[in-house]
Structures are given as structure tokens and as C-alpha cells.
Design a protein around this motif. Structure first.
Motif: not given
Length: 203
Positions: A93, A96-97, A126
């Protein structure tokens, strides 16, 4: 410190020839490893990292997620030298941040803090590519030779192809690593690449 040569490779069969040649010369050759990679680069709204020549990358390598910082880049005739710090990220996770706090125990943290303070980060570029790689032990040095094939996804929506050969120095005598790279370059007429994938993405 990361030290590697980069080459554009239009004819990817050259990589297979390099593998065969390495085996024929009785170098201690490991099996060719295949890794699927998804890389995401992050910066501030003002691109503070880019202005300072810093790359902040989160890369998924098969089932492993790694956060990487690169800085103090020096490039000459395809030879890239730069400071690098890698950290395996257990919590996916985070990708993502991300923030700079995960690097607080490393020199990379001071580099990031000096460049951007505590500004929030956003995704920029990306990339999706497959890497084929193998290690060569000459008895004097250990290097990794790899082929990256895939695409760069530009921030404005278009894509840029990746077809790049890298020869990276791992251990041992640097002059032996350099000799290996120059012999490969000369034999196959390789074209050196002074730009990183991230630099190409912003052109």
C-alpha cells in the motif's frame, strides 16, 4: 554506488548471442533469470527531485516491491555512476502513497529532505518491462548483463519503447568489468546510451 553501462539494442537477438558466448568461454554462468517489472516514479508538484537529478522509484519485481532512490549521477559514453539506495517494502500500500520517511535511516533521506522538504509526492512516469538477466563471474569480477524490453508510459499519455542492454558491475576488479563491457560493445557494435529511462520519459 551503482556502476553500469547502458546501450540501445534494436536487435535483441544480440543478448542471446552474448549468453551463448559467455557459456562457450567457460565463464561460470548462472541461468538466465526472467523478471516482470512495473516501475512508478514520484516527485513533488514542482518536480523538485527532477531539478536536483534525483529519482524516486517504486518497482514491483515479480512478487517483490522495492523503493529506490538514485542521485549524484555521473555519465560518460554510456557509463553511468550514481549513488543508489534500495529498500524492500513489505507493505505494498506504500506504493500508492509514498513519502520520504521510509528512508529516514539512510543517507538518501537527507538528500530527499534537502531537495523537497516534506512536500507531498505524486506519480509522474510509469514503466512496464520484462528483464532477462544473468551474472558472469570471470574470476576477477562479477557482473550482471541484462536486457530490458517494454514501454515507458509518459505523463501525457503516449508510450516510448524500451529495448536496452545493461552491463552492471557487482564485485571485484573494476578494470576487469570495464574490459568485459568494452569487449562486448566492440564485438556487437553497440550504441551507448547516456540517458536513463526516466530521462527519456521526459524528452
Amino acid at each position: 554506488m551503482e556502476t553500469e553501462f547502458k546501450y540501445n539494442l534494436e536487435d535483441t537477438s544480440i543478448f542471446d548471442s552474448i549468453v551463448e558466448t559467455a557459456g562457450a568461454r567457460n565463464l561460470r554462468l548462472e541461468d538466465v533469470e526472467v523478471i516482470d517489472m512495473h516501475a512508478a516514479y514520484f516527485d513533488t508538484e514542482d518536480f523538485d527531485f527532477r531539478k536536483r537529478g534525483i529519482a524516486y522509484r517504486i518497482r514491483q519485481e515479480d512478487d517483490r516491491c522495492t523503493a529506490t532512490i538514485k542521485w549524484d549521477v555521473n555519465v560518460r559514453e554510456g557509463l553511468h555512476r550514481r549513488e543508489e539506495f534500495n529498500l524492500v517494502v513489505n507493505d505494498e500500500r506504500f506504493a500508492l502513497n509514498p513519502n520520504i520517511d521510509i528512508f529516514v535511516s539512510s543517507d538518501a533521506y537527507d538528500v530527499l529532505l534537502d531537495a523537497a522538504g516534506d512536500k507531498p509526492l505524486k506519480p509522474t512516469i510509469t514503466m512496464d518491462y520484462q528483464r532477462r538477466q544473468f551474472k558472469v563471474d570471470t574470476g576477477r569480477s562479477i557482473s550482471c548483463i541484462s536486457l530490458d524490453e517494454g514501454v515507458i508510459h509518459h505523463i501525457d499519455g503516449h508510450t516510448i519503447p524500451i529495448s536496452e542492454l545493461e552491463i552492471e558491475w557487482y564485485y571485484g576488479a573494476e578494470e576487469d568489468f570495464m574490459d568485459l563491457a568494452y569487449r562486448i560493445q566492440s564485438k556487437y557494435g553497440l550504441v551507448s546510451e547516456d540517458r536513463s529511462k526516466l530521462q527519456r520519459a521526459f524528452e
